[in-house]
Design a protein around this motif. Structure first.
Motif, short mmCIF file in Angstrom:
data_model
loop_
_atom_site.label_atom_id
_atom_site.label_comp_id
_atom_site.label_asym_id
_atom_site.label_seq_id
_atom_site.Cartn_x
_atom_site.Cartn_y
_atom_site.Cartn_z
N LEU A 1 -69.90 68.99 0.13
CA LEU A 1 -68.46 69.08 -0.06
C LEU A 1 -68.12 69.30 -1.53
N GLY A 2 -68.95 70.05 -2.21
CA GLY A 2 -68.76 70.31 -3.64
C GLY A 2 -67.50 71.10 -3.95
N TRP A 3 -66.89 71.70 -2.97
CA TRP A 3 -65.66 72.47 -3.16
C TRP A 3 -64.40 71.59 -3.19
N VAL A 4 -64.55 70.32 -2.80
CA VAL A 4 -63.41 69.40 -2.81
C VAL A 4 -62.98 69.16 -4.26
N ILE A 5 -61.68 69.14 -4.49
CA ILE A 5 -61.13 69.01 -5.84
C ILE A 5 -60.83 67.55 -6.15
N LEU A 6 -61.18 67.13 -7.37
CA LEU A 6 -60.87 65.80 -7.87
C LEU A 6 -59.91 65.96 -9.04
N ARG A 7 -58.81 65.18 -9.01
CA ARG A 7 -57.79 65.31 -10.06
C ARG A 7 -57.34 63.93 -10.50
N LEU A 8 -57.48 63.67 -11.80
CA LEU A 8 -56.95 62.44 -12.38
C LEU A 8 -55.43 62.52 -12.44
N GLU A 9 -54.77 61.37 -12.39
CA GLU A 9 -53.31 61.35 -12.31
C GLU A 9 -52.60 62.07 -13.45
N HIS A 10 -53.17 62.11 -14.63
CA HIS A 10 -52.49 62.75 -15.76
C HIS A 10 -52.79 64.25 -15.88
N GLU A 11 -53.63 64.78 -15.00
CA GLU A 11 -53.98 66.19 -15.03
C GLU A 11 -53.05 66.99 -14.11
N THR A 12 -52.79 68.22 -14.50
CA THR A 12 -51.99 69.09 -13.64
C THR A 12 -52.86 69.83 -12.63
N ALA A 13 -54.10 70.05 -12.96
CA ALA A 13 -55.04 70.72 -12.05
C ALA A 13 -56.35 69.93 -12.08
N GLY A 14 -57.01 69.90 -10.96
CA GLY A 14 -58.29 69.21 -10.88
C GLY A 14 -59.43 70.19 -11.00
#
Length: 93
Positions: free
Chosen positions: A73-86
């Motif tokens: 599942l390496g295509w799944v995106i992880l985004r921290l709350e302060h980021e606009t894009a993951g």
């Protein structure tokens, strides 16, 4: 600290969002929890809340990413709350 886990395409037929949630919960242990989930026209997501006293957020991202990549599942995106894009999990591991 909040991390959004985003799937912008369907999961493989033998995996559902609950499976991903269980995987993340196992990786997080006492360091955090999955606090929300949803699906919509653009995909699905899981919300992860980290405990304040955990490892640095980048380390937690790496741990989650390694687990996701291990399940193809390496295509799944992880985004921290302060980021606009993951970034895709594969980019962290």
């Amino acid at each position: 600290m909040f991390i959004e886990v985003i799937g912008r395409r369907p999961l493989p037929g033998d995996v559902d969002r609950d499976d991903v949630e269980d995987l993340l919960a196992e990786v997080l242990g006492a360091d955090g929890e999955v606090t929300g989930a949803g699906t919509g026209s653009t995909g699905w997501h899981l919300d992860v809340e980290l405990e304040p006293s955990t490892a640095p957020p980048q380390e937690m991202l790496r741990r989650l990413a390694v687990a996701l990549v291990g399940q193809q599942l390496g295509w799944v995106i992880l985004r921290l709350e302060h980021e606009t894009a993951g970034r895709a999990a594969a980019e962290f591991s």
